[in-house]
Design a protein around this motif. Structure first.
Motif, PDB file in Angstrom:
ATOM      1  N   GLY A  43      15.186   5.253  46.086  1.00 18.22           N
ATOM      2  CA  GLY A  43      15.490   5.216  47.344  1.00 18.22           C
ATOM      3  C   GLY A  43      15.251   6.607  47.948  1.00 18.22           C
ATOM      4  N   ARG A  44      16.113   7.625  47.304  1.00 19.14           N
ATOM      5  CA  ARG A  44      15.856   8.999  47.476  1.00 19.14           C
ATOM      6  C   ARG A  44      14.766   9.495  47.916  1.00 19.14           C
ATOM      7  NH1 ARG A  44      20.416   9.030  44.355  1.00 19.14           N
ATOM      8  NH2 ARG A  44      19.066  10.197  42.767  1.00 19.14           N
ATOM      9  N   LYS A  45      13.884   9.301  46.822  1.00 17.07           N
ATOM     10  CA  LYS A  45      12.596   9.966  46.425  1.00 17.07           C
ATOM     11  C   LYS A  45      11.606   9.394  47.706  1.00 17.07           C
ATOM     12  CE  LYS A  45      12.220  11.188  41.864  1.00 17.07           C
ATOM     13  NZ  LYS A  45      11.288  11.186  40.390  1.00 17.07           N
ATOM     14  N   ILE A  46      11.381   7.796  47.975  1.00 17.75           N
ATOM     15  CA  ILE A  46      10.927   7.630  48.845  1.00 17.75           C
ATOM     16  C   ILE A  46      11.130   7.703  50.383  1.00 17.75           C
ATOM     17  CG2 ILE A  46      11.921   5.257  49.410  1.00 17.75           C
ATOM     18  CD1 ILE A  46       7.997   5.933  49.140  1.00 17.75           C
ATOM     19  N   ILE A  47      12.148   7.671  50.518  1.00 17.67           N
ATOM     20  CA  ILE A  47      12.649   8.441  51.963  1.00 17.67           C
ATOM     21  C   ILE A  47      12.407  10.013  52.123  1.00 17.67           C
ATOM     22  CG2 ILE A  47      14.477   8.855  53.421  1.00 17.67           C
ATOM     23  CD1 ILE A  47      13.986   6.068  53.304  1.00 17.67           C
ATOM     24  N   HIS A  48      12.406  10.718  51.145  1.00 14.45           N
ATOM     25  CA  HIS A  48      11.901  12.234  51.182  1.00 14.45           C
ATOM     26  C   HIS A  48      10.428  12.132  51.352  1.00 14.45           C
ATOM     27  CE1 HIS A  48      11.551  16.281  49.819  1.00 14.45           C
ATOM     28  NE2 HIS A  48      10.601  15.755  49.133  1.00 14.45           N
ATOM     29  N   TYR A  49       9.822  11.407  50.638  1.00 13.98           N
ATOM     30  CA  TYR A  49       8.110  11.454  51.179  1.00 13.98           C
ATOM     31  C   TYR A  49       7.751  10.971  52.474  1.00 13.98           C
ATOM     32  CZ  TYR A  49       7.155  13.116  46.267  1.00 13.98           C
ATOM     33  OH  TYR A  49       7.249  13.814  44.989  1.00 13.98           O
ATOM     34  N   LEU A  50       8.405  10.024  52.758  1.00 18.00           N
ATOM     35  CA  LEU A  50       8.117   9.197  53.990  1.00 18.00           C
ATOM     36  C   LEU A  50       8.266  10.430  55.170  1.00 18.00           C
ATOM     37  CD1 LEU A  50       9.460   5.617  53.728  1.00 18.00           C
ATOM     38  CD2 LEU A  50       6.885   6.522  53.791  1.00 18.00           C
ATOM     39  N   LYS A  51       9.700  11.076  55.185  1.00 16.21           N
ATOM     40  CA  LYS A  51      10.098  11.803  56.219  1.00 16.21           C
ATOM     41  C   LYS A  51       9.114  13.058  56.204  1.00 16.21           C
ATOM     42  CE  LYS A  51      14.710  10.534  56.755  1.00 16.21           C
ATOM     43  NZ  LYS A  51      16.323  10.909  56.608  1.00 16.21           N
ATOM     44  N   ASN A  52       8.796  13.580  55.085  1.00 17.84           N
ATOM     45  CA  ASN A  52       7.948  14.936  54.725  1.00 17.84           C
ATOM     46  C   ASN A  52       6.567  14.687  55.321  1.00 17.84           C
ATOM     47  OD1 ASN A  52      10.043  16.403  53.710  1.00 17.84           O
ATOM     48  ND2 ASN A  52       9.156  16.529  51.578  1.00 17.84           N
ATOM     49  N   ALA A  53       5.952  13.424  55.288  1.00 22.61           N
ATOM     50  CA  ALA A  53       4.834  12.878  55.502  1.00 22.61           C
ATOM     51  C   ALA A  53       4.735  13.092  56.946  1.00 22.61           C
ATOM     52  CB  ALA A  53       4.413  11.640  55.046  1.00 22.61           C
ATOM     53  N   VAL A  54       5.817  12.499  57.743  1.00 24.06           N
ATOM     54  CA  VAL A  54       5.849  12.656  59.266  1.00 24.06           C
ATOM     55  C   VAL A  54       6.166  14.250  59.923  1.00 24.06           C
ATOM     56  CG1 VAL A  54       7.364  11.829  61.316  1.00 24.06           C
ATOM     57  CG2 VAL A  54       6.943  10.376  59.430  1.00 24.06           C
ATOM     58  N   LYS A  55       6.919  14.777  59.085  1.00 23.67           N
ATOM     59  CA  LYS A  55       6.873  16.390  59.608  1.00 23.67           C
ATOM     60  C   LYS A  55       5.537  16.894  59.526  1.00 23.67           C
ATOM     61  CE  LYS A  55      11.880  16.766  58.398  1.00 23.67           C
ATOM     62  NZ  LYS A  55      12.911  17.409  57.139  1.00 23.67           N
ATOM     63  N   ALA A  56       4.825  16.676  58.283  1.00 22.08           N
ATOM     64  CA  ALA A  56       3.645  17.282  58.243  1.00 22.08           C
ATOM     65  C   ALA A  56       2.554  17.059  59.442  1.00 22.08           C
ATOM     66  CB  ALA A  56       3.027  16.944  56.557  1.00 22.08           C
ATOM     67  N   GLU A  57       2.602  15.904  60.208  1.00 22.52           N
ATOM     68  CA  GLU A  57       1.551  15.570  60.933  1.00 22.52           C
ATOM     69  C   GLU A  57       2.128  16.503  62.270  1.00 22.52           C
ATOM     70  OE1 GLU A  57      -1.245  13.474  60.743  1.00 22.52           O
ATOM     71  OE2 GLU A  57      -0.831  13.620  58.939  1.00 22.52           O
ATOM     72  N   LYS A  58       3.341  17.031  62.632  1.00 18.74           N
ATOM     73  CA  LYS A  58       3.592  17.266  63.689  1.00 18.74           C
ATOM     74  C   LYS A  58       3.346  18.898  63.894  1.00 18.74           C
ATOM     75  CE  LYS A  58       7.544  14.193  64.312  1.00 18.74           C
ATOM     76  NZ  LYS A  58       8.944  13.995  64.390  1.00 18.74           N
TER      77      LYS A  58
END
Length: 299
Positions: free
Chosen positions: A284-299
């Motif tokens: 759970g920790r890992k997937i939330i981390h990767y999902l949030k980072n992918a969103v940040k990278a697009e901004k």
């Protein structure tokens, strides 16, 4: 899938209410099951109200026709007609399970290296370690994840919301399995990152992490047996949200789909929502981390 069976609790009311308000595409009866309902138009809506899509779903509604009929609220006359339909659904479901049991999976050792191939039934019976994939489909521009609701007939985590998931066939490469499952479950064309996308509805898929997952199957043909997997987890990014009515579900795996925010997924994991497949804390920790980072990278 990434199921973690410990610690499930009643889901939070506010979370459930918010999720229920989201747009959701529901599956209809499969062609095979729909054919069985010829002349039973009064029973069809009762079955649809239970989110039944396939013969396997219907067969899993109860241990016998009377039990299933009680859940559907059938009267005596309807029950008499339903008995034969239920028996045929059971027969079709058993044939499907037998076919799945014969599929070969690669067995791996403690280092994750393939050592042999065995039929799926033998893999579960022996508790052998094998390979599986999860794919999380994310639209970075909106920060929402496309999730599917597991079919009613699933032996594990039926009707719970989760990502794309599946086992690798014998001899299949991990990335190939990930691409295959995305296309199979939602009919979305998928390519490995950084290959160029050919259409706006295509998904770019990349590997993010791997975990060993040990669980026990609680019902169905594999009840009481071990499900031990080396689980490869992937991220599939789409340029914009694909309208739900443009998706074609494989109702044997997912009976509905919807978009969910990352915060809602994180809350569901934390509160052990019974509406979602709940992974281990590490997953759970890992997937939330990767999902949030992918969103940040697009901004």
């Amino acid at each position: 899938c990434f199921s973690n069976k410990e610690g499930l609790s009643a889901s939070d009311g506010m979370l459930e209410a918010g999720i229920a308000q989201q747009q959701c595409k529901m599956a209809s009866l499969s062609p095979r099951l729909n054919q069985l309902f010829t002349g039973m138009e009064d029973i069809r809506p009762l079955v649809l109200n239970q989110n039944i899509s396939t013969s396997r779903d219907l067969a899993g509604l109860g241990s016998n026709a009377r039990e299933a009929g009680c859940l559907l609220g059938l009267n005596a006359e309807q029950q008499g007609r339903f008995n034969k339909l239920f028996a045929l659904s059971k027969l079709q479901a058993e044939c499907h399970d037998e076919e799945r049991a014969k599929l070969s999976l690669d067995v791996v050792n403690s280092q994750g290296r393939v050592i042999m191939a065995l039929p799926r039934a033998d893999v579960h019976q022996q508790g052998a370690w094998h390979r599986a994939v999860n794919v999380w489909i994310l639209c970075p521009s909106t920060g929402r994840v496309l999730m599917g609701q597991r079919a009613t007939g699933k032996y594990v985590d039926a009707r719970r919301w989760t990502c794309v998931c599946g086992r690798m066939d014998a001899g299949e490469l991990s990335m190939d399995a990930a691409l295959r499952r995305v296309t199979a479950e939602f009919n979305i064309s998928a390519v490995p990152e950084p290959e160029e996308l050919s259409g706006v509805n295509d998904a770019s898929v990349s590997f993010i992490f791997m975990l060993r997952v040990r669980s026990r199957i609680e019902k169905g043909v594999y009840a009481g047996e071990e499900d031990n997997t080396y689980l490869d987890v992937y991220l599939a990014k789409i340029q914009k949200e694909i309208p739900l009515d443009h998706l074609q579900l494989d109702v044997r795996d997912k009976q509905a789909c919807k978009y969910v925010t990352i915060d809602e997924i994180e809350t569901a994991f934390r509160q052990k929502s019974e509406s979602f497949v709940i992974p281990s804390d590490e997953y759970g920790r890992k997937i939330i981390h990767y999902l949030k980072n992918a969103v940040k990278a697009e901004k």
